[in-house]
Design an enzyme around this catalytic site. Sequence first.
Site, PDB file in Angstrom:
ATOM      1  N   HIS A   1     -40.321 -17.362 106.675  1.00 21.84           N
ATOM      2  CA  HIS A   1     -40.757 -16.274 107.583  1.00 21.84           C
ATOM      3  C   HIS A   1     -42.255 -16.440 107.844  1.00 21.84           C
ATOM      4  CE1 HIS A   1     -36.942 -14.094 106.915  1.00 21.84           C
ATOM      5  NE2 HIS A   1     -37.105 -14.372 105.640  1.00 21.84           N
TER       6      HIS A   1
ATOM      7  N   SER B   1     -34.582 -18.706 103.741  1.00 21.16           N
ATOM      8  CA  SER B   1     -35.537 -17.758 103.157  1.00 21.16           C
ATOM      9  C   SER B   1     -35.621 -17.988 101.646  1.00 21.16           C
ATOM     10  CB  SER B   1     -35.133 -16.326 103.508  1.00 21.16           C
ATOM     11  OG  SER B   1     -36.121 -15.404 103.134  1.00 21.16           O
TER      12      SER B   1
ATOM     13  N   GLU C   1     -53.581  -9.787 101.948  1.00 19.36           N
ATOM     14  CA  GLU C   1     -54.770 -10.192 101.199  1.00 19.36           C
ATOM     15  C   GLU C   1     -54.918 -11.714 101.247  1.00 19.36           C
ATOM     16  OE1 GLU C   1     -54.331  -8.593  97.301  1.00 19.36           O
ATOM     17  OE2 GLU C   1     -54.511  -6.513  97.966  1.00 19.36           O
TER      18      GLU C   1
END
Length: 286
Positions: free
Chosen positions: A185, A143, A161
């Site tokens: 992710h 991550s 967005e």
Amino acid sequence: MLTNKGTLIPIGGNEDKGTEENEQYTLEFIDEGILYHVVREAGGSDAKIVVIPTASSIPVEVGENYLEAFSTLGCENVTVLDIRSKADSEKQESIDLITSANCIMFSGGDQSKITDKIGGTKIHEIIRHRYKNEKGFVVAGTSAGAMMMSQEMIAGGSATESFIKGAVNMYKGLSLIPGLIIDTHFIKRGRFGRISEAVAKFPKLIGIGLAEDTGMIIKNNKCRVIGSGMVIIFDGRRIKHNNHKILSPGTPMSLTNMRTHILSNGDSFHIDKKKVKVLAIEAPFI
């Protein structure tokens, strides 16, 4: 691009840590899991592994989780280096651990914490030098620990967005692999838009979207996919239309001819040649 002698293993987050009680599941973790690959690349269960949970808001708990996971893989020489300030990165104890380790494992969390507390310090210098010059030296990260490996680092941004200018925030990473921009992710959190904007801003760089429990072993400028999910490659070198520079923040972007590749376990991508190699359909899962 000069070839680094060491190995990078960026991981998309939420990698299997062998915590399920089912015996078959545990055997699969030991024989096939991402952390198994980390240990193997570092030289096996005798490798000296240093876990750095700097990115995490709960570094003690995260460190303990990795100690347990690596112990399941038979590793006994594992140390947690809990760096919470730049001063910690300059301590002789920290320098000694980084100098002698076979593998450095960065946890998830906030990647900006890694760059703020480690970037530009003595241990950052040592990690970069060893990765460049030492065969068998491994830098792994999950991550946030994967995203900080690039030079142009995604520091945050809205996935809701998508494809809107300003949806991604960029920052400087630790520059271990400057030719890539890494996001994690990737599938679960729908981050296609923000890595598309990152590549629109830096079209000469390759965007890498890593799904959870999925990673890449990067050696000799070649990336091989490991784990249970997918890696999405974004190649913007042949973009024909890119209006990112002229748009106001909040405006939808237009991008054409962005090449993408979807890779899974065992497939590979060559960073310099920009070529993909996929396993034959009848090839065994590895």
